[in-house]
Scaffold this motif. Structure first.
Motif, mmCIF file in Angstrom:
data_model
loop_
_atom_site.group_PDB
_atom_site.id
_atom_site.type_symbol
_atom_site.label_atom_id
_atom_site.label_comp_id
_atom_site.label_asym_id
_atom_site.label_seq_id
_atom_site.Cartn_x
_atom_site.Cartn_y
_atom_site.Cartn_z
ATOM 1 N N GLN A 205 33.446 46.905 39.085
ATOM 2 C CA GLN A 205 32.165 46.269 38.753
ATOM 3 C C GLN A 205 31.910 45.051 39.621
ATOM 4 O OE1 GLN A 205 33.072 45.778 34.558
ATOM 5 N NE2 GLN A 205 31.542 47.314 33.980
ATOM 6 N N ILE A 206 32.965 44.312 39.903
ATOM 7 C CA ILE A 206 32.812 43.145 40.782
ATOM 8 C C ILE A 206 32.431 43.595 42.184
ATOM 9 C CG2 ILE A 206 34.036 41.225 41.882
ATOM 10 C CD1 ILE A 206 35.712 41.007 39.324
ATOM 11 N N ALA A 207 33.091 44.637 42.664
ATOM 12 C CA ALA A 207 32.766 45.164 43.999
ATOM 13 C C ALA A 207 31.305 45.595 44.078
ATOM 14 C CB ALA A 207 33.690 46.339 44.330
ATOM 15 N N GLN A 208 30.824 46.267 43.047
ATOM 16 C CA GLN A 208 29.429 46.694 43.026
ATOM 17 C C GLN A 208 28.493 45.495 42.979
ATOM 18 O OE1 GLN A 208 29.501 49.245 39.593
ATOM 19 N NE2 GLN A 208 30.144 51.057 40.762
ATOM 20 N N ARG A 209 28.867 44.488 42.204
ATOM 21 C CA ARG A 209 28.018 43.295 42.090
ATOM 22 C C ARG A 209 27.913 42.560 43.426
ATOM 23 N NH1 ARG A 209 27.161 39.445 37.850
ATOM 24 N NH2 ARG A 209 27.400 41.208 36.430
ATOM 25 N N LEU A 210 29.027 42.529 44.173
ATOM 26 C CA LEU A 210 29.067 41.765 45.422
ATOM 27 C C LEU A 210 28.805 42.620 46.661
ATOM 28 C CD1 LEU A 210 32.177 39.490 44.683
ATOM 29 C CD2 LEU A 210 29.754 39.013 44.269
ATOM 30 N N PHE A 211 28.574 43.928 46.439
ATOM 31 C CA PHE A 211 28.294 44.852 47.551
ATOM 32 C C PHE A 211 29.443 44.893 48.555
ATOM 33 C CE2 PHE A 211 24.208 43.243 45.996
ATOM 34 C CZ PHE A 211 23.611 44.437 45.588
ATOM 35 N N VAL A 212 30.667 44.990 48.019
ATOM 36 C CA VAL A 212 31.853 45.146 48.858
ATOM 37 C C VAL A 212 32.670 46.310 48.300
ATOM 38 C CG1 VAL A 212 31.925 42.705 49.499
ATOM 39 C CG2 VAL A 212 33.180 43.492 47.478
ATOM 40 N N VAL A 213 33.725 46.697 49.017
ATOM 41 C CA VAL A 213 34.583 47.782 48.539
ATOM 42 C C VAL A 213 35.645 47.216 47.598
ATOM 43 C CG1 VAL A 213 34.197 49.179 50.591
ATOM 44 C CG2 VAL A 213 36.128 47.574 50.528
ATOM 45 N N ASP A 214 36.231 48.097 46.792
ATOM 46 C CA ASP A 214 37.244 47.677 45.816
ATOM 47 C C ASP A 214 38.403 46.936 46.486
ATOM 48 O OD1 ASP A 214 35.642 49.032 44.081
ATOM 49 O OD2 ASP A 214 37.203 50.349 43.286
ATOM 50 N N LYS A 215 38.828 47.425 47.655
ATOM 51 C CA LYS A 215 39.979 46.826 48.330
ATOM 52 C C LYS A 215 39.724 45.354 48.667
ATOM 53 C CE LYS A 215 43.094 47.387 52.251
ATOM 54 N NZ LYS A 215 43.437 48.181 53.461
ATOM 55 N N THR A 216 38.488 45.045 49.035
ATOM 56 C CA THR A 216 38.150 43.651 49.359
ATOM 57 C C THR A 216 38.325 42.764 48.131
ATOM 58 O OG1 THR A 216 36.597 44.329 51.078
ATOM 59 C CG2 THR A 216 36.316 42.116 50.159
ATOM 60 N N VAL A 217 37.874 43.258 46.991
ATOM 61 C CA VAL A 217 38.028 42.491 45.753
ATOM 62 C C VAL A 217 39.508 42.293 45.443
ATOM 63 C CG1 VAL A 217 37.632 42.498 43.257
ATOM 64 C CG2 VAL A 217 35.827 43.259 44.819
ATOM 65 N N ARG A 218 40.296 43.351 45.571
ATOM 66 C CA ARG A 218 41.717 43.245 45.268
ATOM 67 C C ARG A 218 42.428 42.275 46.218
ATOM 68 N NH1 ARG A 218 43.395 46.988 41.588
ATOM 69 N NH2 ARG A 218 41.861 48.620 41.085
ATOM 70 N N ASN A 219 42.022 42.251 47.472
ATOM 71 C CA ASN A 219 42.603 41.283 48.412
ATOM 72 C C ASN A 219 42.288 39.852 47.988
ATOM 73 O OD1 ASN A 219 43.688 43.306 49.995
ATOM 74 N ND2 ASN A 219 41.994 43.329 51.456
ATOM 75 N N ILE A 224 43.845 34.748 44.969
ATOM 76 C CA ILE A 224 43.621 33.907 43.781
ATOM 77 C C ILE A 224 44.915 33.750 43.001
ATOM 78 C CG2 ILE A 224 42.463 33.820 41.534
ATOM 79 C CD1 ILE A 224 40.070 35.251 42.927
ATOM 80 N N PHE A 225 45.615 34.864 42.778
ATOM 81 C CA PHE A 225 46.880 34.808 42.043
ATOM 82 C C PHE A 225 47.860 33.860 42.736
ATOM 83 C CE2 PHE A 225 46.717 39.305 39.943
ATOM 84 C CZ PHE A 225 45.600 38.903 39.229
ATOM 85 N N ALA A 226 47.952 33.961 44.062
ATOM 86 C CA ALA A 226 48.891 33.121 44.810
ATOM 87 C C ALA A 226 48.535 31.644 44.686
ATOM 88 C CB ALA A 226 48.917 33.550 46.278
ATOM 89 N N LYS A 227 47.255 31.319 44.801
ATOM 90 C CA LYS A 227 46.842 29.920 44.747
ATOM 91 C C LYS A 227 46.984 29.328 43.346
ATOM 92 C CE LYS A 227 43.628 30.103 48.658
ATOM 93 N NZ LYS A 227 42.221 29.947 49.118
ATOM 94 N N LEU A 228 46.751 30.147 42.326
ATOM 95 C CA LEU A 228 46.870 29.661 40.947
ATOM 96 C C LEU A 228 48.288 29.801 40.406
ATOM 97 C CD1 LEU A 228 43.589 30.927 39.226
ATOM 98 C CD2 LEU A 228 43.989 28.887 40.608
ATOM 99 N N GLN A 229 49.157 30.429 41.197
ATOM 100 C CA GLN A 229 50.545 30.686 40.804
ATOM 101 C C GLN A 229 50.609 31.432 39.473
ATOM 102 O OE1 GLN A 229 53.213 27.323 41.029
ATOM 103 N NE2 GLN A 229 53.266 27.445 43.242
ATOM 104 N N VAL A 230 49.849 32.519 39.377
ATOM 105 C CA VAL A 230 49.916 33.411 38.226
ATOM 106 C C VAL A 230 50.337 34.784 38.731
ATOM 107 C CG1 VAL A 230 48.179 32.144 36.919
ATOM 108 C CG2 VAL A 230 47.458 34.029 38.386
ATOM 109 N N HIS A 231 50.783 35.630 37.807
ATOM 110 C CA HIS A 231 51.346 36.909 38.222
ATOM 111 C C HIS A 231 50.514 38.107 37.784
ATOM 112 C CE1 HIS A 231 55.047 34.931 39.528
ATOM 113 N NE2 HIS A 231 54.968 34.207 38.430
ATOM 114 N N ASP A 232 49.475 37.867 37.003
ATOM 115 C CA ASP A 232 48.682 39.003 36.544
ATOM 116 C C ASP A 232 47.260 38.557 36.225
ATOM 117 O OD1 ASP A 232 48.719 37.863 33.883
ATOM 118 O OD2 ASP A 232 50.669 38.790 33.588
#
Length: 248
Positions: A205-219, A224-232
């Motif tokens: 849904q985020i990919a569709q909202r931002l007009f990008v592919v799923d892989k871009t969102v996952r990247n 985000i996870f790395a910068k916030l130091q969270v794991h999930d």
């Protein structure tokens, strides 16, 4: 390296020369009322060992348990009822921030001192929101650590000089800013995606909202996870909602 995930005091008391079990609450034959019970949470055995030795040299403290993961820390906290917890942020599995939140929800009388390598502004603010009463950088001198534990044990709050200076600057800069500026280390796109995650949208849904592919969102989510130091995703959403994201 063959180590148990959590090493409790009653498993090692005979070998460590007096660490107490969760039931007897003291060194040797019972603690004085002034002796504060300490739980150490860090996934590096050598660091825990050195920290335990430093803390146990002070007659005002006794290390009642150690844990290598957030999950084990919650178990040990329930079992040993510590007065103070020294918490690392970069734990495997459940993050140190989420562990702190859950621990203080279950035991609000416990006081947590974060001790970490991270000088990240987001982590500093998140630790405060989670309820930590102190924030020290690893590498602090033994005297600084013991001073922090004594101060927090008496009900105060302690931050290393460098982090206290940054905290003052953050409050001055962020105090009147909108919630969407709560994570200054994120890029505008990463903050946008985190906001959408907190609002409950899926990656697709985020990919569709931002007009990008799923892989871009996952990247972006990985960054985000790395910068916030969270794991999930769940931990990231908790952080985001605590900061006011996801509300529209």
């Amino acid at each position: 390296m063959g180590e148990q995930p959590a090493r409790s005091a009653d498993q090692s008391g005979d070998q460590d020369g007096g660490r107490s079990s969760g039931q007897d609450g003291g060194r040797g034959g019972g603690a004085r009322p002034s002796v504060r019970r300490v739980l150490l949470v860090d996934d590096h055995p050598l660091f825990r060992e050195g920290l335990a030795a430093a803390v146990d040299l002070d007659d005002g403290f006794t290390v009642v348990a150690e844990a290598a993961t957030g999950e084990d820390a919650l178990v040990e906290a329930a079992r040993t009822a510590p007065d103070l917890v020294v918490m690392d942020l970069g734990l495997p599995g459940l993050s140190g921030l989420e562990t702190t939140r859950r621990l203080l929800t279950a035991r609000p009388e416990t006081r947590v001192v974060v001790m970490t390598m991270s000088e990240d502004d987001d982590n500093l603010l998140a630790a405060m929101r989670a309820g930590a009463r102190g924030y020290l950088l690893k590498g602090a001198l033994r005297e600084e650590i013991l001073h922090a534990l004594h101060t927090v044990g008496r009900g105060g709050a302690v931050f290393s000089p460098r982090m206290a200076e940054r905290l003052g600057s953050l409050f001055a800069a962020v105090g009147g800013s909108p919630a969407k500026e709560a994570f200054p280390t994120l890029t505008a796109r990463e903050r946008e995606i985190l906001d959408l995650l907190a609002a409950g949208l899926s990656y697709r849904q985020i990919a569709q909202r931002l007009f990008v592919v799923d892989k871009t969102v996952r990247n972006h989510v990985g960054a985000i996870f790395a910068k916030l130091q969270v794991h999930d995703r769940a931990s990231a959403i908790v952080r985001a909602r605590d900061a006011g994201l996801g509300s529209g």
